[in-house]
Scaffold this active site. Structure first.
Site, PDB file in Angstrom:
ATOM      1  N   ILE A  56      37.944  -5.609 -44.833  1.00  0.00           N
ATOM      2  CA  ILE A  56      39.084  -6.027 -45.658  1.00  0.00           C
ATOM      3  C   ILE A  56      38.699  -6.258 -47.120  1.00  0.00           C
ATOM      4  O   ILE A  56      39.527  -6.127 -47.989  1.00  0.00           O
ATOM      5  CB  ILE A  56      39.785  -7.301 -45.107  1.00  0.00           C
ATOM      6  CG1 ILE A  56      38.765  -8.315 -44.590  1.00  0.00           C
ATOM      7  CG2 ILE A  56      40.792  -6.939 -44.026  1.00  0.00           C
ATOM      8  CD1 ILE A  56      39.373  -9.665 -44.279  1.00  0.00           C
TER       9      ILE A  56
ATOM     10  N   CYS B 219      23.360  -6.779 -28.946  1.00  0.00           N
ATOM     11  CA  CYS B 219      23.803  -5.943 -27.819  1.00  0.00           C
ATOM     12  C   CYS B 219      24.843  -4.880 -28.167  1.00  0.00           C
ATOM     13  O   CYS B 219      24.699  -3.731 -27.767  1.00  0.00           O
ATOM     14  CB  CYS B 219      24.382  -6.828 -26.716  1.00  0.00           C
ATOM     15  SG  CYS B 219      23.185  -7.964 -26.047  1.00  0.00           S
TER      16      CYS B 219
ATOM     17  N   ARG C 261      32.752  -4.897 -40.659  1.00  0.00           N
ATOM     18  CA  ARG C 261      31.483  -5.318 -41.243  1.00  0.00           C
ATOM     19  C   ARG C 261      31.174  -6.760 -40.836  1.00  0.00           C
ATOM     20  O   ARG C 261      30.652  -7.550 -41.628  1.00  0.00           O
ATOM     21  CB  ARG C 261      31.493  -5.138 -42.769  1.00  0.00           C
ATOM     22  CG  ARG C 261      30.080  -5.074 -43.345  1.00  0.00           C
ATOM     23  CD  ARG C 261      30.034  -4.458 -44.734  1.00  0.00           C
ATOM     24  NE  ARG C 261      30.882  -5.106 -45.690  1.00  0.00           N
ATOM     25  CZ  ARG C 261      31.865  -4.501 -46.361  1.00  0.00           C
ATOM     26  NH1 ARG C 261      32.115  -3.213 -46.194  1.00  0.00           N
ATOM     27  NH2 ARG C 261      32.611  -5.172 -47.208  1.00  0.00           N
ATOM     28  N   SER C 262      31.533  -7.109 -39.596  1.00  0.00           N
ATOM     29  CA  SER C 262      31.244  -8.452 -39.106  1.00  0.00           C
ATOM     30  C   SER C 262      29.740  -8.641 -38.994  1.00  0.00           C
ATOM     31  O   SER C 262      28.966  -7.682 -38.929  1.00  0.00           O
ATOM     32  CB  SER C 262      31.884  -8.653 -37.733  1.00  0.00           C
ATOM     33  OG  SER C 262      31.211  -7.877 -36.764  1.00  0.00           O
TER      34      SER C 262
END
Lengths: 298, 298
Positions: free
Chosen positions: A197, A140, A173-174
């Site tokens: 990170i 989503c 960049r999850s």
């Protein structure tokens, strides 16, 4: 120059109108089930927003309170129940790796958030359809950001590769937002530099068949930002150095999906469009996925 | 009384002899592929142990060095390759949630560690077979502990419910060891109290059909330990209060799978059997799973 501010609630309205019309035309009710395992906290608030959003478009929202130990059996029962068309689990349930187990326990064809590894594999492999031509569900928030970028005029008219030639920088960049978003944009032709990170990575387009490849890079924040047509931030830390005007190309499209401010105020003076938040569009895309999965069920 | 010390390398020997015999009888070579993404560190050491262990039983071990960005495509290629019979990914690859994505990308029928969510769902649902009668794969470390408990005389002769009436305490509820182990023992009839940093849970037997249920409990460490026939520890923290003799029932079977010491020295004076480490048995069970998946391939 001052950036045009894009209001996600405004952009979402047209989508909501479309969903409302399609839901009204259905012969049987469309039911989304939410599983809430906590009595208080942000999940409860989020569930009340979900209820409002569903009522607004005519989707029946059935919120089921479960203990953490009931969640597994409740999800499995809903997987089997033909009257449950979509599911939303409010995390944390355990707050441990066990939540990852629960997430993948949801039947993909009822996973309106598009977070199941089945959908992730479609996305990373640029497989846009499943089951002989049904359109794959996208997560989503990344989908919401893509729609907002369209509204901000960041895409081209190339139907196959709407981001061909575009340079994008994403701070995040999850697995839930940053990585799928970088992949989707690169699948659509963009050259994406992804910062997190543990350093930068490049997501580079590889044509409509393969989609994209990911490469190590030593590009600096300054180099990447100064070349970027689009900058997207989602850093949930107050120690993040705000993206400032002097780092940006004039005319850049800027999007922040963090709940914290990630752009300095002067960034608006150089950006052509600024999207300060994404939330309302994410909620609308969840409804859109619910409808799509319902229409595509067997 | 002083506990009998169970040497996992000794117990593993009989299993290794059996595996060696079965592998020698195969008509074509059995290949296990390892993916190593780091140049140094514990993964490299572990890979060298894997090689030795494989050579010992006649399994071909093919160690493939990959960068973190190559891992995904390498796993997918091995999934498709009929000459690769089993896979072992040395984590961390990314050291983020992306490693969970990689873990579930491995084809379950080549996942010799039994960590894929496909196997986890079999285990938690007490479905002991798949594909019309093939035996489901169990995760290596919990399986190793079960075999060591057998060797320590902790189980009964009841073929269906070998732990019926037994009380077990486990300190660790990770997704890799503690939770699957508690479930397996409860599926086999044990009443298990599981302690972790977020408190205790009870895994209670529910017959051979359902397997087990999980319940909240307010039992204390002292209460649980004083009633336990079996105590299993896997706490990787030096701040854990060592399990001491005065907490234990005389004749208890004690198992430690942590790399740290979790039992006080005097625990050996009350235990009937003590298993100080599990590692060599885990490695042997990985080989056993490799052979089983090979024999059960289509």
């Amino acid at each position: 120059m001052t950036a045009r501010i894009i209001d996600p609630a405004e952009v979402a309205r047209a989508y909501r109108d479309g969903i409302r019309g399609e839901v009204a035309a259905l012969e049987s009710p469309l039911t989304l089930v939410g599983f809430l395992s906590e009595d208080g906290g942000p999940s409860r608030t989020y569930a009340s927003y979900t209820r409002k959003g569903c009522e607004d478009v005519g989707i029946r929202f059935d919120l089921r309170k479960v203990t953490r130990l009931q969640a597994e059996a409740a999800i499995e029962a809903a997987n089997e129940d033909p009257d449950v068309h979509g599911m939303l689990v409010y995390y944390p349930v355990f707050g441990t790796q066990q939540d990852t187990y629960l997430r993948d326990l949801v039947e993909p064809r009822k996973d309106i958030e598009g977070l199941h590894s089945f959908w992730a594999r479609c996305l990373y492999g640029n497989r846009r359809t499943y089951d002989d031509g049904k359109k794959a569900i996208l997560p989503c928030t990344p989908l919401a950001i893509l729609k907002l970028l369209d509204a901000a005029g960041a895409s081209t008219t190339d139907a196959d590769q709407p981001y061909a030639g575009k340079r994008v920088v994403i701070f995040n960049r999850s697995e839930v937002v940053g990585r799928p978003l970088a992949s989707m944009l690169a699948n659509d032709g963009a050259e994406v530099t992804s910062f997190d990170i543990d350093g930068p990575l490049r997501f580079v387009p590889r044509g409509t068949e393969v989609g994209h490849a990911v490469e190590e890079t030593s590009v600096t924040r300054g180099e990447a930002l100064s070349a970027a047509d689009v900058v997207i931030t989602g850093v949930p830390s107050r120690s993040f150095a705000l993206v400032a005007a002097h780092e940006l190309r004039p005319g850049v499209v800027a999007v922040n999906f963090s709940t914290l401010k990630n752009f300095a105020d002067d960034a608006k003076e150089v950006a052509s469009s600024f999207v300060p938040r994404v939330g309302p569009m994410t909620a609308t895309m969840a409804r859109r996925n619910t409808l799509r999965l319902y229409l595509d069920r067997d």
